[in-house]
Design a protein around this motif. Structure first.
Motif, PDB file in Angstrom:
ATOM      1  N   PHE A  23      13.711 -28.429  41.564  1.00 44.95           N
ATOM      2  CA  PHE A  23      14.157 -28.521  40.177  1.00 44.95           C
ATOM      3  C   PHE A  23      14.869 -27.241  39.774  1.00 44.95           C
ATOM      4  CE2 PHE A  23      10.733 -31.683  40.020  1.00 44.95           C
ATOM      5  CZ  PHE A  23      11.319 -32.679  39.249  1.00 44.95           C
ATOM      6  N   ASN A  24      15.949 -27.397  39.031  1.00 38.29           N
ATOM      7  CA  ASN A  24      16.591 -26.282  38.354  1.00 38.29           C
ATOM      8  C   ASN A  24      16.891 -26.702  36.922  1.00 38.29           C
ATOM      9  OD1 ASN A  24      16.979 -23.986  40.202  1.00 38.29           O
ATOM     10  ND2 ASN A  24      18.117 -25.461  41.440  1.00 38.29           N
ATOM     11  N   ARG A  25      16.725 -25.767  36.017  1.00 36.11           N
ATOM     12  CA  ARG A  25      17.003 -26.058  34.603  1.00 36.11           C
ATOM     13  C   ARG A  25      18.507 -26.221  34.408  1.00 36.11           C
ATOM     14  NH1 ARG A  25      14.380 -21.836  30.799  1.00 36.11           N
ATOM     15  NH2 ARG A  25      15.861 -20.539  31.932  1.00 36.11           N
ATOM     16  N   ILE A  26      18.889 -27.268  33.705  1.00 37.93           N
ATOM     17  CA  ILE A  26      20.309 -27.525  33.478  1.00 37.93           C
ATOM     18  C   ILE A  26      20.704 -27.443  32.010  1.00 37.93           C
ATOM     19  CG2 ILE A  26      20.601 -28.916  35.555  1.00 37.93           C
ATOM     20  CD1 ILE A  26      20.379 -31.424  33.775  1.00 37.93           C
ATOM     21  N   ALA A  27      19.725 -27.441  31.103  1.00 34.22           N
ATOM     22  CA  ALA A  27      20.088 -27.378  29.684  1.00 34.22           C
ATOM     23  C   ALA A  27      18.879 -26.998  28.850  1.00 34.22           C
ATOM     24  CB  ALA A  27      20.643 -28.721  29.199  1.00 34.22           C
ATOM     25  N   SER A  28      19.161 -26.394  27.706  1.00 33.74           N
ATOM     26  CA  SER A  28      18.151 -26.084  26.697  1.00 33.74           C
ATOM     27  C   SER A  28      18.680 -26.545  25.344  1.00 33.74           C
ATOM     28  CB  SER A  28      17.863 -24.581  26.652  1.00 33.74           C
ATOM     29  OG  SER A  28      17.324 -24.131  27.868  1.00 33.74           O
ATOM     30  N   PHE A  29      17.875 -27.329  24.666  1.00 33.51           N
ATOM     31  CA  PHE A  29      18.288 -27.902  23.384  1.00 33.51           C
ATOM     32  C   PHE A  29      17.466 -27.297  22.261  1.00 33.51           C
ATOM     33  CE2 PHE A  29      17.761 -30.989  19.958  1.00 33.51           C
ATOM     34  CZ  PHE A  29      19.078 -31.353  19.689  1.00 33.51           C
ATOM     35  N   PRO A  30      18.081 -26.518  21.360  1.00 36.71           N
ATOM     36  CA  PRO A  30      17.335 -25.977  20.215  1.00 36.71           C
ATOM     37  C   PRO A  30      17.112 -27.076  19.187  1.00 36.71           C
ATOM     38  CG  PRO A  30      19.639 -25.331  20.071  1.00 36.71           C
ATOM     39  CD  PRO A  30      19.489 -26.096  21.361  1.00 36.71           C
ATOM     40  N   VAL A  31      15.870 -27.342  18.846  1.00 38.63           N
ATOM     41  CA  VAL A  31      15.599 -28.475  17.961  1.00 38.63           C
ATOM     42  C   VAL A  31      16.009 -28.205  16.522  1.00 38.63           C
ATOM     43  CG1 VAL A  31      13.794 -29.434  19.418  1.00 38.63           C
ATOM     44  CG2 VAL A  31      13.197 -27.774  17.658  1.00 38.63           C
ATOM     45  N   THR A  32      16.404 -26.974  16.218  1.00 32.34           N
ATOM     46  CA  THR A  32      17.006 -26.734  14.905  1.00 32.34           C
ATOM     47  C   THR A  32      18.259 -27.584  14.725  1.00 32.34           C
ATOM     48  OG1 THR A  32      18.168 -24.836  15.864  1.00 32.34           O
ATOM     49  CG2 THR A  32      16.136 -24.380  14.657  1.00 32.34           C
ATOM     50  N   ALA A  33      18.867 -28.021  15.831  1.00 38.84           N
ATOM     51  CA  ALA A  33      20.057 -28.874  15.742  1.00 38.84           C
ATOM     52  C   ALA A  33      19.741 -30.221  15.118  1.00 38.84           C
ATOM     53  CB  ALA A  33      20.667 -29.072  17.125  1.00 38.84           C
ATOM     54  N   ASN A  34      18.466 -30.586  15.047  1.00 38.06           N
ATOM     55  CA  ASN A  34      18.069 -31.855  14.448  1.00 38.06           C
ATOM     56  C   ASN A  34      17.524 -31.706  13.029  1.00 38.06           C
ATOM     57  OD1 ASN A  34      18.756 -33.926  16.203  1.00 38.06           O
ATOM     58  ND2 ASN A  34      16.873 -33.760  17.399  1.00 38.06           N
ATOM     59  N   LEU A  35      17.618 -30.516  12.464  1.00 38.70           N
ATOM     60  CA  LEU A  35      17.165 -30.359  11.082  1.00 38.70           C
ATOM     61  C   LEU A  35      18.005 -31.232  10.156  1.00 38.70           C
ATOM     62  CD1 LEU A  35      16.544 -26.504  10.804  1.00 38.70           C
ATOM     63  CD2 LEU A  35      14.830 -28.311  10.586  1.00 38.70           C
ATOM     64  N   PRO A  36      17.391 -31.809   9.130  1.00 40.39           N
ATOM     65  CA  PRO A  36      18.153 -32.638   8.194  1.00 40.39           C
ATOM     66  C   PRO A  36      19.279 -31.854   7.539  1.00 40.39           C
ATOM     67  CG  PRO A  36      15.788 -32.904   7.863  1.00 40.39           C
ATOM     68  CD  PRO A  36      15.957 -31.763   8.809  1.00 40.39           C
ATOM     69  N   GLU A  37      20.329 -32.550   7.188  1.00 33.63           N
ATOM     70  CA  GLU A  37      21.476 -31.912   6.544  1.00 33.63           C
ATOM     71  C   GLU A  37      21.042 -31.210   5.260  1.00 33.63           C
ATOM     72  OE1 GLU A  37      25.934 -33.075   4.849  1.00 33.63           O
ATOM     73  OE2 GLU A  37      24.682 -34.586   5.842  1.00 33.63           O
ATOM     74  N   GLY A  38      21.485 -29.976   5.106  1.00 30.80           N
ATOM     75  CA  GLY A  38      21.147 -29.204   3.924  1.00 30.80           C
ATOM     76  C   GLY A  38      19.850 -28.428   4.024  1.00 30.80           C
ATOM     77  N   ALA A  39      19.096 -28.621   5.126  1.00 27.44           N
ATOM     78  CA  ALA A  39      17.826 -27.905   5.283  1.00 27.44           C
ATOM     79  C   ALA A  39      18.087 -26.430   5.559  1.00 27.44           C
ATOM     80  CB  ALA A  39      17.014 -28.510   6.419  1.00 27.44           C
ATOM     81  N   ASP A  40      17.179 -25.594   5.091  1.00 28.06           N
ATOM     82  CA  ASP A  40      17.245 -24.170   5.396  1.00 28.06           C
ATOM     83  C   ASP A  40      17.173 -24.011   6.914  1.00 28.06           C
ATOM     84  OD1 ASP A  40      16.793 -21.462   5.854  1.00 28.06           O
ATOM     85  OD2 ASP A  40      15.371 -21.247   4.204  1.00 28.06           O
ATOM     86  N   PRO A  41      18.151 -23.320   7.535  1.00 26.33           N
ATOM     87  CA  PRO A  41      18.114 -23.176   8.994  1.00 26.33           C
ATOM     88  C   PRO A  41      16.886 -22.448   9.506  1.00 26.33           C
ATOM     89  CG  PRO A  41      19.804 -21.754   8.020  1.00 26.33           C
ATOM     90  CD  PRO A  41      19.335 -22.671   6.946  1.00 26.33           C
ATOM     91  N   GLU A  42      16.163 -21.734   8.630  1.00 26.57           N
ATOM     92  CA  GLU A  42      14.941 -21.059   9.040  1.00 26.57           C
ATOM     93  C   GLU A  42      13.707 -21.948   8.921  1.00 26.57           C
ATOM     94  OE1 GLU A  42      14.857 -17.916  10.445  1.00 26.57           O
ATOM     95  OE2 GLU A  42      17.011 -18.349  10.447  1.00 26.57           O
ATOM     96  N   THR A  43      13.892 -23.206   8.537  1.00 27.56           N
ATOM     97  CA  THR A  43      12.777 -24.144   8.444  1.00 27.56           C
ATOM     98  C   THR A  43      12.061 -24.246   9.790  1.00 27.56           C
ATOM     99  OG1 THR A  43      13.903 -25.448   6.748  1.00 27.56           O
ATOM    100  CG2 THR A  43      12.142 -26.541   7.978  1.00 27.56           C
ATOM    101  N   GLU A  44      10.738 -24.158   9.754  1.00 28.62           N
ATOM    102  CA  GLU A  44       9.986 -24.267  11.002  1.00 28.62           C
ATOM    103  C   GLU A  44      10.106 -25.673  11.562  1.00 28.62           C
ATOM    104  OE1 GLU A  44       5.500 -23.573  12.876  1.00 28.62           O
ATOM    105  OE2 GLU A  44       5.831 -23.419  10.711  1.00 28.62           O
ATOM    106  N   THR A  45      10.390 -25.747  12.834  1.00 26.98           N
ATOM    107  CA  THR A  45      10.537 -27.033  13.509  1.00 26.98           C
ATOM    108  C   THR A  45      10.112 -26.846  14.955  1.00 26.98           C
ATOM    109  OG1 THR A  45      12.109 -28.771  14.119  1.00 26.98           O
ATOM    110  CG2 THR A  45      12.989 -26.540  13.940  1.00 26.98           C
ATOM    111  N   ALA A  46       9.314 -27.759  15.481  1.00 26.14           N
ATOM    112  CA  ALA A  46       8.755 -27.531  16.813  1.00 26.14           C
ATOM    113  C   ALA A  46       8.492 -28.845  17.526  1.00 26.14           C
ATOM    114  CB  ALA A  46       7.460 -26.740  16.704  1.00 26.14           C
ATOM    115  N   PRO A  47       9.086 -29.044  18.713  1.00 23.60           N
ATOM    116  CA  PRO A  47       8.770 -30.231  19.505  1.00 23.60           C
ATOM    117  C   PRO A  47       7.434 -30.037  20.203  1.00 23.60           C
ATOM    118  CG  PRO A  47      10.289 -28.846  20.722  1.00 23.60           C
ATOM    119  CD  PRO A  47      10.029 -28.151  19.402  1.00 23.60           C
TER     120      PRO A  47
END
Length: 719
Positions: A23-47
Motif C-alpha cells: 500500500f502507498n498513500r495516494i490522496a488526503s482529503f481535508p473534511v473541511t471541504a465538506n463544511l456547509p456553505e457559509g460555515a466558519d472555516p474554523e468549525t470543528e469537523t472530524a471523520p
C-alpha cells in the motif's frame, strides 16, 4: 533490553525493504471541504467511522452532527460531495448496497440514553427509513449478504461519576434488525439481545462497544469496560462468552517522567496482568476474530489479539505492534503512563488474494498491515502513516483501496485539520517509513528530529526539547532503504542527562565530537548556548551568547549551527527585538579568537504567521539554509533551501548595523513534502550535505503530539 519475541518475525517484511508491492498513500482529503456553505472555516469537523459504497465514501462527523460524503471515482483525487445534517450525533455507519445505515445518539443524559437508526439513500442524500433504538448507539455492522444488521447499544458511563467506575445504569444491549432484499430496514423485526449477567466485571452493566458479523450470521460483541467478549446468533441468543483476559507486558515505557509528557523514551518497564479491554473487533473467518486492545480505565495491553470464538487465544501480539511503531518514530511519549500507542481500530479484508488485518494506533497515527494467511502467526507487512488519530476504516478490496478516517482536528494554533486518507495496493514498493531504527542492537525510540549533519557517509541528528529529559544524538546510515538509525547517545553533563536543552542544530567539531546549538527561553531560565560534546555525548564546553545578543533576544533563537574550519555559523530562527521586519540574524563565531560577528538574512514576507530559518550548513564555499513558514497543509507556501555565497558576506562586529546577505533559492521543498500523498507538514528542520553534494532533509514530527507523527527524510539536488 527485553523485547517481545514476536517482533523479529513480524518486522522482517518492513525492515528489509524487499517488498515488491504494498500500500502507498495516494490522496488526503481535508473534511473541511465538506463544511456547509457559509460555515466558519474554523468549525470543528472530524471523520470518525467510514464506509464505502461504490464510488462514494460516507463518514460520521460527530462534532458537526452530520454524515459526510466523498466522491472517489478517481481515488487519487477525492472530491467533496457535502454533508447531510442529522438530528443528533452520528456515532457509527455501515452500508448495504446504495444505503447508509447510521447510528445516531440523541441522549439527554447518561441516565436517559436514546438514539435511532437512520437509513440514508447515498445518491440523493435523503432519509428513507428510521428505527428507534433502546439507548445510545456506538457501533453498527451489516451482515455479509446484507440480511440483517446489529447495533452496539453502549449506554456509556459518566466518567466524572465515581471516577468512572461501573456499574452505572442503565445497562447496554445489542439491537438487531432485518434488512429487506432491497436493503431497507424492517423495524418490525427488531430484537434486543440481553448481555447482562455474563461479565466478571460489573455484570449488571455491560457496555457493548463494537460489533462485527461473520458469514454465518454470528455477531461478536466487545464489552470494553467489562473486559469481556460475547458471541451471539442472529436472533440474539448467546453462543459463547468469555473474559478478554490480560497480558504481561515487558519492555515498555510506562512513565510520564515530568508530568507534561516531555520525558524520555526508555523502554525498560513492565505491566504484569494488563487487562486487554478490547475496543474494535473484526472477523477474520467464521471461527476467528481480531481485537484492538485499546483499554479503558483499568487496562489497555497496547497490542492486538486473535481469538477463536470459543475464547481460545491463538495469537497475542504483546508489544510487537508498539515496538514497531517506536522504531519508525511514531511513539506518543505523552501517553506512556496511560495506554501507549492505543490500538483502537481493527479491520479485515482480503486484498489481492492475501487476507489482511489492519490495526490502527490512535495515538501513534499509524496503521499496521498484517498478513494473516496463518491466523496463528500474523506477519507485519507494513506500517502506514495516517492523519491525526485514525479511528475508522473502509477497505474496498475489489479496488485495492484502503481508506482511513482520522478524527484529530487541530483547529488551535494553525494545526492540521482532520483528514480522510486513501491508499492503493499495487506493484510499487512501499515508500514509508523513510527512517527506522529497526535492526539496531537495542530498541531505539526517537522523534522530534531538529538538526542534521553529515560526517563522511554517516549522518547525525539531534532531537529538540520535546524530550526535555533526554537530549540525544542519533547515528543514521542513509545508504539503506529505509534509512536506518543505528545508534544513539544521550547528551550528558557529569554523566547525567543534560535536561532541558532544546537542541536545534548539530555540527561536527573535527575531533570526533560535536557542536550543538540549544535554543533558549529566558522566561524559563533556559539559556541560549552552544555546547561542545565528545563522541559519547558528554558536554566539554559551554559558550553562552554575549550580553549584546541577550539584550535583544527572544525565545525564537538558534535553529542551526555549522562549522567551517575554526568558524561556526549560527542561524537565528526569527527576528529579534533589534531586527527590521523580515530579517533574521546570521551569527559567526571564531572558535580560536572567541569573537562574534553578525549579518542579516532577508526572509520572504509571510502571508500568514511567520517565515524564518530552520537550519544552516556550510558546504563548498557557501551557506545553505532552510527557510520556511509555519503553515501546514494547503496553507503552506514557503519551504525552501537557499544558498548564500560566503565570499559575498561581510559580517560585522556585534553592535554595528548588519549587512544584508544576498540569497539564492536553490530548491523548493513543497513537491517533496507532498510526495507521500499526505498534507504538507510545517517543520522542515534538518539539512545535511555529503562531500559529494548529496543533500538530505528531515522533518520534525513534534514527538507525535498534536501531530501525525510522520517524519519525512529524503534527498534533494542542490542545482
Amino acid at each position: 533490553m527485553v523485547r517481545h519475541l514476536l517482533l523479529g518475525a513480524s518486522a522482517l517484511a518492513l525492515a528489509t525493504g524487499a517488498q515488491a508491492q504494498g500500500f502507498n498513500r495516494i490522496a488526503s482529503f481535508p473534511v473541511t471541504a465538506n463544511l456547509p456553505e457559509g460555515a466558519d472555516p474554523e468549525t470543528e469537523t472530524a471523520p470518525e467511522i467510514i464506509a464505502a459504497s461504490g464510488d462514494t465514501l460516507v463518514y460520521t462527523d460527530s462534532p458537526l452532527g452530520a454524515l459526510g460524503f466523498i466522491d472517489i471515482s478517481d481515488p487519487a483525487s477525492p472530491q467533496p460531495l457535502g454533508a447531510m445534517m442529522l438530528e443528533g450525533e452520528p456515532t457509527a455507519v455501515a452500508v448495504a448496497g446504495g444505503f447508509a445505515l447510521v447510528g445516531v445518539n440523541t441522549s439527554e443524559s447518561f441516565t436517559d440514553p436514546s438514539g435511532h437508526l437512520v437509513e440514508i439513500d447515498i445518491a440523493s442524500q435523503t432519509e428513507i427509513g428510521r428505527c428507534d433504538l433502546p439507548g445510545q448507539p456506538d457501533s453498527v455492522a451489516v451482515a455479509p449478504g446484507a440480511s440483517f444488521l446489529a447495533v452496539a447499544i453502549e449506554n456509556e458511563r459518566d466518567e466524572d461519576l465515581n471516577d468512572g467506575v461501573i456499574p452505572q445504569m442503565p445497562a447496554g444491549s445489542v439491537f438487531m434488525v432485518d434488512l429487506t432484499a432491497e436493503g431497507l430496514i424492517d423495524c418490525g423485526t427488531a430484537r434486543v439481545a440481553d448481555v447482562t449477567g455474563l461479565a466478571e466485571v460489573a455484570p449488571s452493566d455491560p457496555e457493548p462497544e463494537f460489533v462485527a458479523i461473520n458469514a454465518a450470521g454470528e455477531v461478536v460483541v466487545t464489552l470494553q469496560e467489562n473486559n469481556h467478549i460475547v458471541v451471539l446468533d442472529r436472533d440474539g441468543a448467546v453462543l459463547s462468552h468469555f473474559s478478554a483476559g490480560a497480558v504481561d507486558l515487558t519492555g515498555i515505557d510506562a512513565t510520564d517522567r515530568d508530568g507534561a509528557g516531555r520525558g524520555a523514551l526508555t523502554f525498560g518497564e513492565a505491566q504484569p496482568g494488563r487487562l486487554r479491554e478490547p475496543d474494535a473487533v473484526a472477523w477474520i473467518d467464521d471461527d476467528h476474530f481480531a481485537t484492538a486492545n485499546e483499554g479503558d480505565y483499568e487496562g489497555g495491553s497496547r497490542g492486538w489479539t486473535i481469538f477463536n470464538q470459543d475464547g481460545t487465544v491463538i495469537y497475542e501480539n504483546g508489544t510487537g505492534f508498539e515496538h514497531a511503531i517506536v522504531e519508525i518514530g511514531h511513539y506518543p511519549d505523552r501517553r506512556s503512563d496511560a495506554k501507549g500507542v492505543e490500538p483502537e481500530s481493527v479491520a479485515f479484508a482480503e486484498v489481492a488474494g492475501t487476507p489482511m488485518v489492519f490495526v490502527g494506533s490512535e495515538r501513534g497515527s499509524v496503521v499496521g498491515v498484517y498478513d494473516v494467511t496463518d491466523p496463528a502467526a500474523p506477519v507485519l507487512a507494513q506500517l502506514l502513516p495516517s492523519g491525526v488519530g485514525p479511528e475508522g476504516y473502509a477497505v474496498p478490496a475489489d479496488r485495492g483501496l484502503l481508506v482511513t478516517a482520522n478524527e484529530g482536528d487541530l483547529t488551535e494554533d494553525g494545526g492540521a485539520r482532520a483528514h480522510v486518507m486513501i491508499y492503493r495496493y499495487g506493484a510499487a514498493a512501499p515508500v514509508y517509513p523513510h527512517l527506522t531504527s529497526e535492526g539496531a542492537d537495542e530498541l531505539i525510540g526517537w522523534g522530534a528530529l531538529s538538526g542534521l549533519v553529515a560526517d563522511g557517509d554517516r549522518l547525525y541528528a539531534v532531537n529538540d526539547s520535546f524530550y526535555g529529559m533526554q537530549p540525544r544524538i542519533f547515528t543514521i546510515d542513509p545508504s539503506q532503504i529505509p534509512a536506518r538509525i543505528t545508534g544513539s547517545v544521550d547528551v550528558t553533563r557529569g554523566g547525567m542527562p543534560a535536561q532541558k536543552l532544546d537542541l536545534e542544530g548539530i555540527a561536527t567539531d573535527g575531533e570526533g565530537g560535536f557542536w550543538l546549538a540549544s535554543e533558549g527561553r529566558s522566561d524559563r531560565l533556559v539559556p541560549h548556548a552552544l555546547y561542545r560534546v565528545d563522541a559519547g555525548g558528554e558536554i566539554q564546553e559551554e559558550i553562552a551568547l554575549p550580553q549584546a545578543l541577550l539584550d535583544v533576544e527572544t525565545r525564537f533563537g538558534m535553529e542551526g549551527v555549522t562549522r567551517d574550519g575554526e568558524t561556526l555559523y549560527i542561524a537565528i530562527q526569527r527576528p529579534w527585538r533589534d531586527d527590521p521586519a523580515d530579517h533574521v540574524k546570521l551569527l559567526r563565531y571564531d572558535i580560536s579568537a572567541k569573537e562574534w560577528a553578525v549579518a542579516h538574512y532577508p526572509t520572504e514576507p509571510a502571508e500568514t504567521g511567520w517565515v524564518g530559518l530552520s537550519e544552516i550548513v556550510a558546504h563548498d564555499g557557501a551557506l545553505y539554509l532552510i527557510e520556511r513558514d509555519d503553515q501546514i497543509g494547503a496553507a503552506a507556501r514557503i519551504k525552501q533551501i537557499t544558498r548564500v555565497a560566503l565570499d559575498g558576506v561581510a559580517f560585522v562586529p556585534l553592535g554595528e548595523t548588519p549587512n544584508v546577505v544576498e540569497k539564492e533559492v536553490v530548491r523548493d521543498l513543497l513537491p517533496n513534502l507532498r510526495a507521500t500523498g499526505g498534507y504538507v507538514v510545517d517543520k522542515v528542520e534538518g539539512l545535511a550535505i555529503l562531500a559529494d553534494g548529496t543533500a538530505y532533509v528531515v522533518t520534525d514530527n513534534d514527538g507525535v503530539d498534536d501531530s501525525s507523527g510522520e517524519t519525512l527524510f529524503f534527498t534533494v539536488p542542490l542545482n
